[in-house]
Write a protein that holds these residues in place. Structure first.
Motif, mmCIF file in Angstrom:
data_model
loop_
_atom_site.group_PDB
_atom_site.id
_atom_site.type_symbol
_atom_site.label_atom_id
_atom_site.label_comp_id
_atom_site.label_asym_id
_atom_site.label_seq_id
_atom_site.Cartn_x
_atom_site.Cartn_y
_atom_site.Cartn_z
ATOM 1 N N UNK A 82 -15.768 -7.044 33.724
ATOM 2 C CA UNK A 82 -16.592 -6.670 32.895
ATOM 3 C C UNK A 82 -18.134 -7.256 32.887
ATOM 4 N N UNK A 83 -18.240 -8.357 33.301
ATOM 5 C CA UNK A 83 -19.459 -9.003 33.561
ATOM 6 C C UNK A 83 -19.047 -10.229 34.561
ATOM 7 N N UNK A 84 -20.228 -10.696 35.134
ATOM 8 C CA UNK A 84 -20.398 -11.593 36.108
ATOM 9 C C UNK A 84 -21.575 -12.505 36.030
ATOM 10 N N UNK A 85 -21.472 -13.724 35.779
ATOM 11 C CA UNK A 85 -22.768 -14.764 35.950
ATOM 12 C C UNK A 85 -22.502 -15.821 36.893
ATOM 13 N N UNK A 86 -23.331 -15.976 37.885
ATOM 14 C CA UNK A 86 -23.300 -16.688 39.070
ATOM 15 C C UNK A 86 -24.120 -18.024 39.006
ATOM 16 N N UNK A 87 -23.893 -18.734 39.958
ATOM 17 C CA UNK A 87 -24.688 -19.851 40.263
ATOM 18 C C UNK A 87 -24.849 -21.007 39.338
ATOM 19 N N UNK A 88 -23.634 -21.141 38.536
ATOM 20 C CA UNK A 88 -23.732 -22.652 37.573
ATOM 21 C C UNK A 88 -23.344 -23.787 38.508
ATOM 22 N N UNK A 89 -23.882 -24.765 38.426
ATOM 23 C CA UNK A 89 -23.867 -26.014 39.137
ATOM 24 C C UNK A 89 -22.970 -27.063 38.475
ATOM 25 N N UNK A 90 -22.047 -27.696 39.372
ATOM 26 C CA UNK A 90 -21.220 -28.510 38.966
ATOM 27 C C UNK A 90 -21.017 -29.818 39.900
#
Length: 203
Positions: A82-90
């Motif tokens: 239903x949604x996607x958020x990309x490019x978080x940094x860990x």
């Protein structure tokens, strides 16, 4: 302002997290309260990929699907994206373990975190095991990851009535060229991390 009663979660590599906390000469073990008084430290840890928080998120028990090997996230059987958020940094430290903890865990089990403990579970009255913090192995290094909101393709009448039947997916990819933009990506003024259909339809 953040509170331990908020429905929030955060990824962290406990060994790196505690290294940074010690550098700040922080002796507090109620970490959410500490961050609320020292928002500069909170934002610094987010920017460095040492703490990656999401709030608000759904309350209650929500299934998690974590992908660390494949380059493409495959929706679990019976779910749709239903949604996607990309490019978080860990960043992941030498211990090679990543923890996903609730805000309540960061506030009330801070002493356990300081001892290097990376997970915590408990049993409800029906004997079901729930977690306030889970862990999983991930090789030391820098990672880009995505958050994926999932919904059951066919929800029961109960799930429709109480707007549940959702899950979170996370996909981690090790990279030599990570995007370090967490302060924007984790900003709940711009991004809605909740799963409820009402909130997503209003986006």
């Amino acid at each position: 302002t953040i509170f331990p009663s908020d429905y929030g979660i955060a990824f962290l590599s406990v060994d790196l997290f505690m290294e940074e906390i010690k550098k700040k000469k922080c002796k507090a073990r109620k970490f959410i309260s500490y961050f609320n008084k020292h928002m500069d430290v909170y934002f610094e840890l987010i920017e460095q990929g040492i703490l990656v928080p999401f709030h608000p998120v759904n309350a209650g028990t929500v299934p998690l699907f974590i992908e660390t090997e494949n380059q493409v996230f495959q929706c679990p059987k019976g779910y749709q994206k239903i949604f996607q958020y990309d490019d978080f940094y860990l960043q992941v430290g030498a211990q090679g373990i990543v923890t996903l903890a609730s805000f309540g865990h960061l506030e009330y089990q801070g002493k356990e975190i300081a001892r290097g403990e990376t997970k915590r579970s408990y049993f409800d009255l029906d004997g079901h095991e729930d977690f306030s913090a889970i862990d999983f192995p991930l090789e030391k290094g820098e990672y880009q990851f995505s958050m994926i909101g999932l919904e059951k393709i066919e929800r029961t009448d109960f799930e429709l009535r109480y707007d549940c039947g959702y899950a979170y997916g996370f996909q981690f990819i090790k990279s030599a060229n990570v995007i370090k933009d967490n302060l924007e990506k984790c900003d709940d003024d711009y991004y809605d991390f909740r799963l409820m259909s009402k909130s997503q339809k209003e986006k």
